[in-house]
Design a protein around this motif. Structure first.
Motif, PDB file in Angstrom:
ATOM      1  N   LEU A  39       2.564   6.955  -1.408  1.00  0.00           N
ATOM      2  CA  LEU A  39       3.775   7.638  -0.951  1.00  0.00           C
ATOM      3  C   LEU A  39       4.307   7.033   0.350  1.00  0.00           C
ATOM      4  O   LEU A  39       5.526   6.925   0.543  1.00  0.00           O
ATOM      5  N   LEU A  40       3.409   6.626   1.241  1.00  0.00           N
ATOM      6  CA  LEU A  40       3.847   5.963   2.463  1.00  0.00           C
ATOM      7  C   LEU A  40       4.597   4.667   2.147  1.00  0.00           C
ATOM      8  O   LEU A  40       5.611   4.348   2.772  1.00  0.00           O
ATOM      9  N   THR A  41       4.101   3.938   1.163  1.00  0.00           N
ATOM     10  CA  THR A  41       4.766   2.694   0.747  1.00  0.00           C
ATOM     11  C   THR A  41       6.155   2.983   0.201  1.00  0.00           C
ATOM     12  O   THR A  41       7.126   2.280   0.504  1.00  0.00           O
ATOM     13  N   ILE A  42       6.274   4.045  -0.605  1.00  0.00           N
ATOM     14  CA  ILE A  42       7.574   4.407  -1.180  1.00  0.00           C
ATOM     15  C   ILE A  42       8.547   4.832  -0.086  1.00  0.00           C
ATOM     16  O   ILE A  42       9.735   4.468  -0.108  1.00  0.00           O
ATOM     17  N   GLU A  43       8.054   5.590   0.891  1.00  0.00           N
ATOM     18  CA  GLU A  43       8.910   6.031   1.999  1.00  0.00           C
ATOM     19  C   GLU A  43       9.505   4.856   2.767  1.00  0.00           C
ATOM     20  O   GLU A  43      10.610   4.945   3.312  1.00  0.00           O
ATOM     21  N   GLN A  44       8.768   3.765   2.825  1.00  0.00           N
ATOM     22  CA  GLN A  44       9.182   2.614   3.621  1.00  0.00           C
ATOM     23  C   GLN A  44       9.998   1.594   2.829  1.00  0.00           C
ATOM     24  O   GLN A  44      10.406   0.571   3.381  1.00  0.00           O
ATOM     25  N   LYS A  45      10.246   1.868   1.567  1.00  0.00           N
ATOM     26  CA  LYS A  45      10.994   0.932   0.739  1.00  0.00           C
ATOM     27  C   LYS A  45      12.463   0.862   1.173  1.00  0.00           C
ATOM     28  O   LYS A  45      13.058   1.869   1.552  1.00  0.00           O
ATOM     29  N   ASP A  46      13.028  -0.311   1.045  1.00  0.00           N
ATOM     30  CA  ASP A  46      14.452  -0.472   1.300  1.00  0.00           C
ATOM     31  C   ASP A  46      15.246   0.179   0.166  1.00  0.00           C
ATOM     32  O   ASP A  46      14.846   0.136  -0.996  1.00  0.00           O
ATOM     33  N   GLY A  47      16.364   0.796   0.522  1.00  0.00           N
ATOM     34  CA  GLY A  47      17.242   1.339  -0.499  1.00  0.00           C
ATOM     35  C   GLY A  47      16.935   2.753  -0.927  1.00  0.00           C
ATOM     36  O   GLY A  47      17.656   3.318  -1.759  1.00  0.00           O
ATOM     37  N   ILE A  48      15.897   3.360  -0.378  1.00  0.00           N
ATOM     38  CA  ILE A  48      15.586   4.738  -0.765  1.00  0.00           C
ATOM     39  C   ILE A  48      16.642   5.665  -0.150  1.00  0.00           C
ATOM     40  O   ILE A  48      17.030   5.502   1.011  1.00  0.00           O
ATOM     41  N   PRO A  78      18.418   9.217   1.281  1.00  0.00           N
ATOM     42  CA  PRO A  78      17.905  10.295   2.143  1.00  0.00           C
ATOM     43  C   PRO A  78      17.271  11.423   1.336  1.00  0.00           C
ATOM     44  O   PRO A  78      16.240  11.981   1.747  1.00  0.00           O
ATOM     45  N   TRP A  79      17.901  11.773   0.219  1.00  0.00           N
ATOM     46  CA  TRP A  79      17.328  12.851  -0.600  1.00  0.00           C
ATOM     47  C   TRP A  79      15.961  12.454  -1.132  1.00  0.00           C
ATOM     48  O   TRP A  79      15.001  13.242  -1.085  1.00  0.00           O
ATOM     49  N   GLU A  80      15.844  11.228  -1.632  1.00  0.00           N
ATOM     50  CA  GLU A  80      14.569  10.744  -2.160  1.00  0.00           C
ATOM     51  C   GLU A  80      13.511  10.691  -1.062  1.00  0.00           C
ATOM     52  O   GLU A  80      12.350  11.072  -1.273  1.00  0.00           O
ATOM     53  N   ALA A  81      13.924  10.234   0.123  1.00  0.00           N
ATOM     54  CA  ALA A  81      12.983  10.146   1.237  1.00  0.00           C
ATOM     55  C   ALA A  81      12.456  11.526   1.621  1.00  0.00           C
ATOM     56  O   ALA A  81      11.270  11.689   1.953  1.00  0.00           O
ATOM     57  N   THR A  82      13.330  12.524   1.557  1.00  0.00           N
ATOM     58  CA  THR A  82      12.920  13.887   1.887  1.00  0.00           C
ATOM     59  C   THR A  82      11.903  14.410   0.888  1.00  0.00           C
ATOM     60  O   THR A  82      10.890  15.020   1.255  1.00  0.00           O
ATOM     61  N   VAL A  83      12.163  14.159  -0.403  1.00  0.00           N
ATOM     62  CA  VAL A  83      11.245  14.605  -1.450  1.00  0.00           C
ATOM     63  C   VAL A  83       9.870  13.950  -1.275  1.00  0.00           C
ATOM     64  O   VAL A  83       8.830  14.611  -1.341  1.00  0.00           O
ATOM     65  N   VAL A  84       9.881  12.641  -1.035  1.00  0.00           N
ATOM     66  CA  VAL A  84       8.624  11.918  -0.868  1.00  0.00           C
ATOM     67  C   VAL A  84       7.886  12.414   0.370  1.00  0.00           C
ATOM     68  O   VAL A  84       6.657  12.599   0.360  1.00  0.00           O
ATOM     69  N   SER A  85       8.621  12.654   1.448  1.00  0.00           N
ATOM     70  CA  SER A  85       8.006  13.131   2.688  1.00  0.00           C
ATOM     71  C   SER A  85       7.342  14.482   2.492  1.00  0.00           C
ATOM     72  O   SER A  85       6.228  14.722   2.977  1.00  0.00           O
ATOM     73  N   HIS A  86       8.027  15.379   1.800  1.00  0.00           N
ATOM     74  CA  HIS A  86       7.444  16.695   1.536  1.00  0.00           C
ATOM     75  C   HIS A  86       6.202  16.589   0.650  1.00  0.00           C
ATOM     76  O   HIS A  86       5.228  17.328   0.838  1.00  0.00           O
ATOM     77  N   TYR A  87       6.260  15.687  -0.309  1.00  0.00           N
ATOM     78  CA  TYR A  87       5.122  15.475  -1.205  1.00  0.00           C
ATOM     79  C   TYR A  87       3.924  14.950  -0.406  1.00  0.00           C
ATOM     80  O   TYR A  87       2.783  15.407  -0.565  1.00  0.00           O
ATOM     81  N   ARG A  88       4.192  14.001   0.486  1.00  0.00           N
ATOM     82  CA  ARG A  88       3.111  13.455   1.306  1.00  0.00           C
ATOM     83  C   ARG A  88       2.544  14.526   2.235  1.00  0.00           C
ATOM     84  O   ARG A  88       1.315  14.570   2.462  1.00  0.00           O
TER      85      ARG A  88
END
Length: 311
Positions: free
Chosen positions: A71-80, A82-92
């Motif tokens: 999940l940390l890797t996904i959060e740091q991906k280019d092009g993600i 804001p909504w996706e980043a929020t979902v991933v952050s909450h999941y992490r």
């Protein structure tokens, strides 16, 4: 046997059988809970039972740590977005909560049930095992603590536990002993990675490697596979650290590299989870089969965790 104690022993044996069944089914969360029940029976744990408890919790922990790294890797991906980043952050964050709860469970178990059985006359290898368990799970807890002050406090507790285990191990265990080797493996990673004391972490690992290698001809057949496997992991870390520092950041770097390359014992025959549980003794939470070690050594995997515990 004390008649009054018999029912407790029988209950313990039932929990232990259920834990073995869960292990056979690769249901490690249930295995961990059954082994927790075994420990909470209040009957002193055998080394095999310690190994099972360590392996069970380590398998659960590894799954959660792996999920978190993904999940940390996904959060740091280019092009993600804001909504996706929020979902991933909450999941992490949810996984972080699970990791904290798991670490607290193990640490409470060690403090209330396992260490309480220890005395000055206890087997020192068991004491090293439990102190290392305490050190490791405080280190894992520190990984998911955001507040700098809180994290520093937990890291200090982890350091103290590693140092206690180290003193006890140096006094009572041979350098080639797999329990002591596993301790030095994890302690060196703690210093290098968590404390950012890279020179000290390197030196701890190198000293342990050299001392053990000097005794390799005297190793017992019963611990040969475990000790040489952990030696390989220490060697792998040292090789990575030397490369990270350009091969010149540490004294005797060239000698280090020669000694590390020279260590090439024959791979032990790949075995079942019995070997994994046995090696768990040496690394506390170390379900170390040859296949597991090989998988963690593959290029491209996240090297931030290095070869610690393989736990």
């Amino acid at each position: 046997m004390d008649v009054e104690q018999t029912p407790v022993v029988e209950i313990k044996e039932k929990y232990l059988w259920q834990a073995k069944l869960a292990q056979e089914a690769n249901r490690f969360e249930e295995m961990a809970q059954y082994m927790r029940n075994v420990a909470e029976c209040g009957v002193p744990m055998t080394k095999d039972e310690d190994n099972m408890l360590a392996a069970a919790y380590k398998n659960v922990l590894d799954t959660k740590r792996s999920s978190r790294r993904t999940l940390l890797t996904i959060e740091q991906k280019d092009g993600i977005t804001p909504w996706e980043a929020t979902v991933v952050s909450h999941y992490r964050a949810r996984i972080d909560d699970e990791l904290r709860a798991l670490c607290n469970e193990v640490l409470t178990l060690v403090d209330n049930w396992l260490m309480s059985d220890q005395s000055d006359t206890s087997d020192p290898s068991t004491g090293v095992f439990y102190w290392k368990l305490c050190a490791d799970y405080n280190r894992y807890a520190a990984e998911v603590i955001d507040d700098p002050g809180d994290r520093a406090a937990v890291v200090a507790i982890s350091r103290d536990a590693y140092e206690r285990a180290d003193r006890l191990g140096r006094k009572n265990l041979r350098p080639i002993d797999p329990i002591r080797l596993g301790l030095m493996l994890n302690y060196s990673v703690f210093l290098y990675q968590v404390c950012q004391q890279r020179r000290q972490g390197h030196d701890v690992a190198k000293h342990a490697f050299d001392e053990a290698l000097a005794e390799i001809d005297t190793i017992d057949d019963s611990t040969y596979d475990d000790s040489t496997l952990i030696l390989r992991l220490i060697r792998d870390n040292l090789t990575i650290w030397i490369q990270e520092n350009g091969g010149e950041s540490y004294a005797r770097a060239a000698e280090d590299q020669t000694a590390l390359v020279a260590f090439a014992v024959e791979d032990p025959v790949q075995t079942s989870l019995v070997t994994a549980d046995t090696v768990a003794t040496s690394t506390v939470l170390l379900p170390l089969s040859t296949s597991t070690a090989a998988a963690e050594s593959q290029p491209g995997l996240d090297r931030r965790s290095l070869q610690d515990n393989v736990n």
